[in-house]
Enzyme design. Structure first.
Site, short mmCIF file in Angstrom:
data_model
loop_
_atom_site.label_atom_id
_atom_site.label_comp_id
_atom_site.label_asym_id
_atom_site.label_seq_id
_atom_site.Cartn_x
_atom_site.Cartn_y
_atom_site.Cartn_z
N ARG A 171 -10.19 -11.70 0.20
CA ARG A 171 -11.02 -12.70 -0.46
C ARG A 171 -10.37 -14.09 -0.44
O ARG A 171 -11.07 -15.10 -0.48
CB ARG A 171 -11.32 -12.26 -1.89
CG ARG A 171 -10.13 -12.17 -2.81
CD ARG A 171 -10.39 -11.29 -4.02
NE ARG A 171 -10.52 -9.88 -3.65
CZ ARG A 171 -10.79 -8.91 -4.51
NH1 ARG A 171 -10.95 -9.18 -5.80
NH2 ARG A 171 -10.89 -7.66 -4.10
N LYS A 194 0.85 -1.19 0.00
CA LYS A 194 0.00 0.00 0.00
C LYS A 194 0.89 1.25 0.00
O LYS A 194 1.85 1.33 0.75
CB LYS A 194 -0.91 0.01 1.22
CG LYS A 194 -1.94 -1.11 1.21
CD LYS A 194 -2.85 -1.03 2.42
CE LYS A 194 -3.82 -2.20 2.47
NZ LYS A 194 -4.78 -2.19 1.36
#
Length: 282
Positions: free
Chosen positions: A134, A60
């Site tokens: 996920r 990030k």
């Protein structure tokens, strides 16, 4: 613990976890009515439990200091578990599931182009290590569906920024192919004041998840990211017609920049579970 997860073949979840020096903990709490009461419904509630998310090798570049809130789904699930334990509703068995881990970087961490194998045998091409939630949820859903045989499953996760773009920071997005489950969640949302909105499951967007070297990839195209994330998770419920399943993206309402964590989702889950026990009751 990790060894039990390895025995179950939870390669997607463990693939995310292997970058951290802190071992993953797959949490499963079960509520059953006191005094061996009749069970009308057996449900599963899965929460994303990324205790910290660096993004992995797709690191990030902004907002990393907020990534402690990436366990917001698990906080909602465990908060609801505490509430249900105190409420002791009749007629329902509730299974609260949190695949807890961190997404960190080391010499063992997964990298883009890795192939992971989930516990249902599906292979997943990792296109982006920051689409990790996920992957953990995939094995959590398989566990709820195929090992526990839950009759209904809902899952809460701080999954996509795309959902926040669509709905802002006060409303969660709900994706489900079951109209009846969507109606249940909408009614509970209105009664608890935790706002939600049903979003579309656009089946043709599954093309974005196709892989040349695996059954599925963990990332879609540049548009409709919240939808492709929801579609990805559908692949880890064996039959969504037989087992109604809803993905609830709480990335927006789980955090308030002024006050911090909101606890969003705990009331919604607890009330939904309570009502499940009333189904089929005379």
């Amino acid at each position: 613990d990790k060894k039990e997860c390895e025995k179950r073949g939870m390669g997607a979840y463990l693939g995310v976890a292997r970058g951290s020096e802190t071992e993953p903990q797959f949490i499963h709490l079960t509520y059953k009515p006191p005094k061996n009461g009749k069970i009308n419904k057996k449900v599963g509630i899965v929460g994303k439990g990324l205790l910290f998310d660096t993004g992995g090798y797709n690191v990030k570049t902004a907002g990393m200091h907020l990534m402690k809130f990436d366990c917001g789904g698990s906080a909602a699930v465990l908060g609801a578990a505490c509430a249900i334990g105190q409420m002791q509703p009749d007629g329902v068995e509730a299974n609260f599931i949190v695949p807890a881990c961190e997404n960190m970087i080391n010499d063992r961490a997964m990298v883009p182009s890795d192939i992971l194998t989930a516990s249902n045998g599906k292979t997943i091409e990792v296109l982006n290590t920051d689409a990790e939630g996920r992957l953990t949820l995939a094995d959590g859903l398989v566990y709820a569906d195929e090992e526990l045989n839950c009759e209904k499953i809902i899952e809460l996760s701080t999954l996509t920024g795309a959902c926040m773009v669509s709905l802002g920071t006060s409303v969660s997005g709900v994706w489900t192919s079951s109209d009846s489950l969507a109606e249940e969640l909408d009614d509970v949302s209105k009664s608890t004041g935790e706002k939600s909105w049903r979003m579309p499951l656009v089946e043709e967007y599954n093309e974005q998840l196709e892989s040349k070297i695996a059954d599925i990839s963990n990332l879609g195209g540049p548009y409709g990211g919240a939808i492709t994330a929801a579609l990805f998770l559908q692949h880890f419920i064996k039959d969504t017609k037989k087992t109604p399943y809803a993905h609830i993206d709480i990335a927006g309402p789980v955090w308030n920049d002024k006050t911090g964590a909101t606890g969003y989702g705990a009331k919604l889950v607890a009330e939904w579970v309570r009502r499940q026990g009333l189904e089929g009751k005379d």
